[in-house]
Structure formats: structure tokens, C-alpha cells
Design an enzyme around this catalytic site. Sequence first.
Site, PDB file in Angstrom:
ATOM      1  CG  HIS A 144      15.844  -3.544  44.196  1.00 53.16           C
ATOM      2  ND1 HIS A 144      15.062  -2.468  44.558  1.00 53.16           N
ATOM      3  CD2 HIS A 144      16.993  -3.013  43.704  1.00 53.16           C
ATOM      4  CE1 HIS A 144      15.714  -1.347  44.297  1.00 53.16           C
ATOM      5  NE2 HIS A 144      16.885  -1.652  43.773  1.00 53.16           N
ATOM      6  CB  SER A 161      12.197  -2.702  43.021  1.00 55.48           C
ATOM      7  OG  SER A 161      12.313  -3.252  44.315  1.00 55.48           O
ATOM      8  CG  ASP A 192      17.972   1.876  43.443  1.00 58.08           C
ATOM      9  OD1 ASP A 192      18.777   2.774  43.111  1.00 58.08           O
ATOM     10  OD2 ASP A 192      18.238   0.658  43.358  1.00 58.08           O
TER      11      ASP A 192
END
Length: 199
Positions: free
Chosen positions: A45, A18, A138
Amino acid sequence: MRPRLDPHRLQALVIGASAGGIDALMHVLPALPADCPIPVVVVVHLPENQPSLLPEVFGPRVDLEVKEADEKEPVEPGTIYFAPPGYHLLIERDRTFSLSVEAPVHYSRPAIDILFETAAAAYGPTLAAMLLTGANEDGAAGLAHVARLGGTVLIQDPDEARIATMPLAGLRAVGDQATVLPLASLALMLRALRTKESR
């Protein structure tokens, strides 16, 4: 002894990142050799409402084919696949991709957890999963699923991650089942992924 990935056992590598992930991937993906015998599937992401351009960014920097994964496409060795923005990327048990617009996970679509969990179901102990820098949790549940099914779990050293939230969450989820390494060492592991004939 330095940890290693066995290219004769491994059948796929999945990577999640991310915040700070593009820079981290710039360290590890170019290390993959031209004769890498496995597919590499990556979730980063990114904003949903614009093209990712990740294949264009990484294509000139790596020795493998780079593309966005597509619905029903077979997962082929020697290729780096990126999840398209706005879709969860799943690997089916027949080792094809599917795309989903189900609700975001940890505010993210694509979600790392969904890729990791479905890849673990498809590949079991022949999967390796790598979790890099990021600002939410995540990927942690997905790593735990990979570990439960006998896969290899790799985590970027939180001390060098641009944002340590994601690798720390991964460590909490899998504990001593993880191999924790700085990017330079993760790149060395990937550089060793060669076909049997060239080793």
C-alpha cells in the site's frame, strides 16, 4: 519439523504488505536465491499520486530482476514484480498481468485481496501467498480464497509485526490453514526456493 515450500510444486508466490511493509520485505526478499524458479508478485500500500521507487529500492538488494508489473506482461519466473501505485494488479488465467482502476478495496489501490484472489484462480494449489504487517484487513479475504483453492498460506507472526491488524485478520480468515512464522523463518523458507539442479 520446519515448514517448507516445495520448489518443484510451487509456481508463484504473492506477497501483501501495508504499514511497516517495506522493512518487512527487506527481511524476506533478499533471501530469494538467484536461481529462484518462480515469479514473486508484491502489493504494498503506497500513495497513489507519486512513483513507488520500490524497484529502485530493492533492485540492488536482491539477486533477481525487479520491476513494476505492466499491462498484458507475461508473469515470468525469476522476477520480482511490484504493483504500480494507483492500479489494482490482477493475474489473468493465461498468467499475464492486467491493471485496473476500479474502486479501492479497504481504501487501497492496489489491493492485496485482488492480487491474491486472481493469482489463486490462475495458479490454484501451486500458489503460495504471504501476508505481512499492515494496518487494515486487506489480504484476509484473498488468503481465504488461496486456501480454498489448495494454495499455501503464510502469515507473519502478529507478535513481531509493526502493526498486527493485517496478519491478525488473515489468521481469522484462514485459521489453522496458515503457517505463522516470524520474518527470519519466512526468509529461510524463501532461501530454499532453488531450481532442482542446484538443490
